[in-house]
Design a protein around this motif. Structure first.
Motif, PDB file in Angstrom:
ATOM      1  N   MET A   1      70.546  31.368 -36.897  1.00 52.14           N
ATOM      2  CA  MET A   1      70.825  30.138 -37.608  1.00 52.14           C
ATOM      3  C   MET A   1      69.818  29.076 -37.162  1.00 52.14           C
ATOM      4  N   HIS A   2      69.232  28.367 -38.121  1.00 50.60           N
ATOM      5  CA  HIS A   2      68.299  27.271 -37.850  1.00 50.60           C
ATOM      6  C   HIS A   2      69.100  26.010 -37.520  1.00 50.60           C
ATOM      7  N   VAL A   3      68.650  25.276 -36.504  1.00 50.85           N
ATOM      8  CA  VAL A   3      69.334  24.054 -36.098  1.00 50.85           C
ATOM      9  C   VAL A   3      68.299  22.956 -35.850  1.00 50.85           C
ATOM     10  N   ILE A   4      68.689  21.735 -36.155  1.00 52.26           N
ATOM     11  CA  ILE A   4      67.916  20.558 -35.788  1.00 52.26           C
ATOM     12  C   ILE A   4      68.788  19.764 -34.823  1.00 52.26           C
ATOM     13  N   VAL A   5      68.238  19.445 -33.643  1.00 54.29           N
ATOM     14  CA  VAL A   5      69.009  18.681 -32.660  1.00 54.29           C
ATOM     15  C   VAL A   5      68.282  17.388 -32.320  1.00 54.29           C
ATOM     16  N   ASP A   6      69.063  16.436 -31.866  1.00 50.61           N
ATOM     17  CA  ASP A   6      68.545  15.215 -31.270  1.00 50.61           C
ATOM     18  C   ASP A   6      69.042  15.234 -29.835  1.00 50.61           C
ATOM     19  N   LEU A   7      68.123  15.372 -28.899  1.00 50.03           N
ATOM     20  CA  LEU A   7      68.454  15.557 -27.489  1.00 50.03           C
ATOM     21  C   LEU A   7      68.035  14.338 -26.682  1.00 50.03           C
ATOM     22  N   CYS A   8      68.961  13.846 -25.865  1.00 43.91           N
ATOM     23  CA  CYS A   8      68.667  12.752 -24.939  1.00 43.91           C
ATOM     24  C   CYS A   8      69.238  13.126 -23.576  1.00 43.91           C
ATOM     25  N   VAL A   9      68.357  13.465 -22.647  1.00 43.87           N
ATOM     26  CA  VAL A   9      68.739  13.876 -21.295  1.00 43.87           C
ATOM     27  C   VAL A   9      68.492  12.698 -20.360  1.00 43.87           C
ATOM     28  N   VAL A  10      69.542  12.261 -19.654  1.00 41.54           N
ATOM     29  CA  VAL A  10      69.427  11.110 -18.759  1.00 41.54           C
ATOM     30  C   VAL A  10      69.865  11.520 -17.352  1.00 41.54           C
ATOM     31  N   PRO A  11      68.917  11.573 -16.412  1.00 40.97           N
ATOM     32  CA  PRO A  11      69.289  11.886 -15.030  1.00 40.97           C
ATOM     33  C   PRO A  11      69.979  10.681 -14.389  1.00 40.97           C
TER      34      PRO A  11
END
Length: 100
Positions: A1-11
């Motif tokens: 399955m194709h997916v589009i994500v918006d990722l925000c990683v905050v340490p």
């Protein structure tokens, strides 16, 4: 399955500047070979579900390896079954209407 994500990683617990951690995540994403676009508050990534999720996991692993004791991540994602759609298609659709 194709997916589009918006990722925000905050340490968390690493001080005020998180740029080195964001840069490391960008290296992980770039090395994956997936199509992506960084923006001011995160990164859009698209591709096969398992590959995209593996990149999200790898970002967490690398940021922890850099010494971040905690990470908070915001992840928005979208999939379609009615047709194939890419990030650029979504942006182009809005741009075309805006210019009309």
């Amino acid at each position: 399955m194709h997916v589009i994500v918006d990722l925000c990683v905050v340490p968390l617990g690493v001080g005020v500047s998180v740029s080195p951690y964001v840069a490391e995540c960008q290296r992980v994403i770039e090395a994956s070979g997936l199509h992506y676009r960084m923006h001011a508050y995160g990164t859009n990534i698209e591709g096969p579900w398992d590959e995209v999720m593996a990149v999200v996991k790898a970002c967490h692993e690398e940021v922890h390896a850099m010494g971040a004791p905690r990470i908070t991540t915001t992840l928005k994602m979208g999939t379609r079954t009615d047709r194939e759609q890419r990030m650029d298609d979504k942006v182009e659709s809005v741009d075309n209407l805006r210019r009309a």
